[in-house]
Design an enzyme around this catalytic site. Structure first.
Site: not given
Ligand code: MN
Length: 630
Positions: A112-113
């Site tokens: 996600e990051d």
């Protein structure tokens, strides 16, 4: 206070506990929860204390990758980002989860990051870890817009249907975010706390993981009602008289158990802060109040619980109406126990819980108990093989009936293409309790206040459409009457030649039914039959037209959910382009809108996409099976 009758005397127990605690402190001081030289040591140690054969190497590898990918990122508190996934893994290690879950926890925010991709993750750590990480990875706001949050929850539920550990990782993730919520702004604090209360705590309750649920509830209280939380915390910490009373009762209960030759340990079970708050401040009382509470944990089998109950009731007068048998009729989240309240010494009421050791484990760890206490010996499943059908040791088998609500949610999300509708159903289902009812000899689990019509549609669409009357426990009942736990329902349907019911109205669902049915399944069936709902567009008042971009998203979501259900995924849009052209659509968007509008079903599209890939007409554009086949 914790006495272990029939094994070692209390003094020895206390001494042993002291030694253990001291050793624990020394270890903590020497190794520390995370030292600079070896941040993973504590995690590996916690894990291997519970699972001797836990794989420390892969934990280290998971940490190294996560640390490298998150390097340079910081949390709101200023700490390096890696402290978060490490803490989440630690929570799960303490819960007793398996190595795979811990690796997934370490890596849960990488895709996600950071620039780490799902494909890379799958190559590096395998399909199982990938499924867990994918399940907790949020959809991007950029692409999904407003729908992102709902779709993320929906995706998580679908993934949990494949592997329930997804939810456990998510709960630990949220628990650490709640522990560190002080660093956030007031507005986001309230928002996160509410979302936790709305969806995650009920989910946690359904999974029966009380140890996490208690802390989540207390942290929500701290975020939303900081003053009450402070008052309660100090009130609980400073009440020597209450503590002395409980300890004294534990001694007496222990000795009556011993005198009756029932092997048992008796422990204090104080309520957590949220539960005290809920019983007092939330109801308008201005002083906190808590009944003392103890648990008698018998070392024998279920029968001993009833013997212990008899002994308790003959020693102290029971308070009428306070006895509950959650052993004979268990709650739907694995919780089993006898509850009673008796008048103890000094005419003070005290709550007594009675359960076996295995009930105690299930009460504390719920679904996680299956991982913490894996079955050994012949026929035992390896931690890996159990991912689909979780089994617990002892008398309760998890995964079958206990996850029925989860299967139901997975079914609903397929039926309710509209994301808002799905979230509504989810909230409603989680907020209300559940009831077991019997129909034609089978047991159905339905949301509380479900009606005979819900039962009829659960039996079959045709039964629902043609139902005209119902009997509940042998008595004729209204089709709209809410059902109670244990009700035996019989549905009467009209014969093929009948056109009117006994009330003179035409046979078939009416709009009125929509006002009382509880299950989204029944609701959808009725709407479909009446030609209502967003899809048919026949009722512009209640269903405004869905804008084009939203329909594109909905169509895409439906297809990806369907692929996910079959344990596949889209690696690129290539196959969609090919398929759209094949089916005569001008572009991919038109195909997606057709799916959203139910012109063509997501199932069919998913089926064709898989066919394309499996026949080799498109090389590897749909990722190969993400999971081993069931
Ligand atoms: Mn996280």
């Amino acid at each position: 206070m914790d006495f272990d009758l029939g094994r070692s005397p209390p003094a020895a127990q206390t001494a042993l506990r002291f030694v253990e605690e001291f050793a624990h402190r020394v270890r903590t001081a020497v190794v520390g929860p995370a030292t600079r030289s070896d941040p993973v040591a504590w995690l590996v140690r916690t894990h291997r204390n519970i699972h001797r054969r836990g794989d420390g190497k892969v934990l280290r590898r998971g940490y190294e990758v996560a640390e490298r990918m998150h390097r340079g990122q910081t949390r709101k508190s200023g700490e390096p980002y890696i402290s978060h996934p490490l803490a989440v893994a630690q929570i799960l290690a303490e819960l007793g989860m398996d190595t795979t879950t811990l690796v997934a926890a370490l890596l849960h925010d990488t895709v996600e990051d950071t620039s780490y991709t799902m494909a890379q993750l799958r190559t590096d750590f395998g399909a199982e870890v990938a499924v867990l990480v994918d399940g907790v990875t949020k959809f991007e706001k950029v692409f999904w817009g407003e729908a992102a949050e709902v779709e993320t929850i929906r995706k998580m539920i679908v993934a949990a249907g494949v592997d329930v550990r997804v939810l456990i990782v998510k709960l630990a993730d949220r628990l650490h975010n709640m522990r560190t919520i002080e660093a956030r702004s007031i507005a986001s604090k309230a928002r996160i706390a509410r979302a936790t209360q709305d969806v995650l705590i009920p989910l946690c309750d359904r999974l029966g993981v009380q140890s996490i649920k208690r802390e989540l509830e207390d942290s929500v209280l701290a975020a939303l009602e900081p003053e009450a939380h402070t008052v309660l915390r100090s009130w609980v910490a400073h009440r020597p008289e209450w503590t002395a009373y409980t300890d004294e009762f534990i001694k007496r209960a222990s000795s009556v158990m011993r005198a009756s030759k029932i092997g048992a340990r008796v422990v204090s079970r104080p309520h957590h802060l949220y539960s005290i708050w809920n019983d007092t401040f939330a109801k308008g009382y201005d002083t906190p109040y808590e009944l003392p509470r103890i648990a008698i944990i018998v070392s024998g089998a279920e029968n001993d619980c009833y013997m212990a109950l008899g002994v308790v009731h003959s020693s102290w007068r029971p308070v009428p109406g306070r006895f509950k048998d959650f052993i004979a009729s268990p709650k739907n989240n694995l919780y089993r126990s006898l509850h009673t309240t008796v008048i103890g010494p000094d005419a003070r009421a005290i709550e007594v819980l009675i359960r076996t050791e295995s009930m105690q484990r299930n009460a504390e760890y719920g679904i996680a108990a299956a991982y913490r206490f894996p079955r050994r010996g012949p026929g035992a499943h390896s931690a890996r093989g159990r991912s689909r059908r979780v089994r617990a040791r002892g008398d309760v088998e998890l995964g079958a009936e206990h996850l029925e609500w989860l299967r139901r949610l997975v079914e609903w999300q397929r039926a309710a293409i509209d994301p808002v509708r799905f979230l509504e159903s989810l909230r409603c289902d989680l907020a209300e309790g559940q009831v077991h009812v019997f129909v034609a000899g089978t047991r159905l689990l339905l949301p509380a206040n479900s009606t005979p019509v819900d039962v009829a549609y659960a039996v079959g669409a045709d039964v629902g459409d043609r139902c005209v009357a119902a009997t509940v426990n042998g008595q004729l009942a209204f089709l709209s009457s809410p059902l109670a736990d244990g009700d035996v329902v019989e549905i009467h349907t009209a014969g093929p030649e009948e056109t009117k019911g006994p009330d003179g109205k035409p046979i078939g669902p009416s709009r009125e039914w929509l006002s009382f049915v509880r299950t989204p399944h029944a609701q959808l069936q009725i709407e479909r039959r009446l030609g209502l709902g967003a899809r048919a567009g026949a009722d512009p008042e209640s269903a405004p037209p869905v804008p084009f971009p939203a329909r594109v998203r909905i169509g895409r979501a439906a297809i990806s959910m369907e692929l996910r259900r079959r344990e596949r995924g889209l690696a690129s849009d290539m196959p969609l382009h090919t398929l759209a052209a094949e089916l005569g659509y001008p572009d991919v968007e038109s195909l997606l809108v057709a799916v959203a509008d139910h012109v063509v079903s997501a199932e069919e599209i998913a089926g064709r996409l898989i066919e394309q890939v499996d026949s080799g007409s498109i090389e590897a554009a749909v990722a190969a099976a993400a999971l081993p086949r069931p």
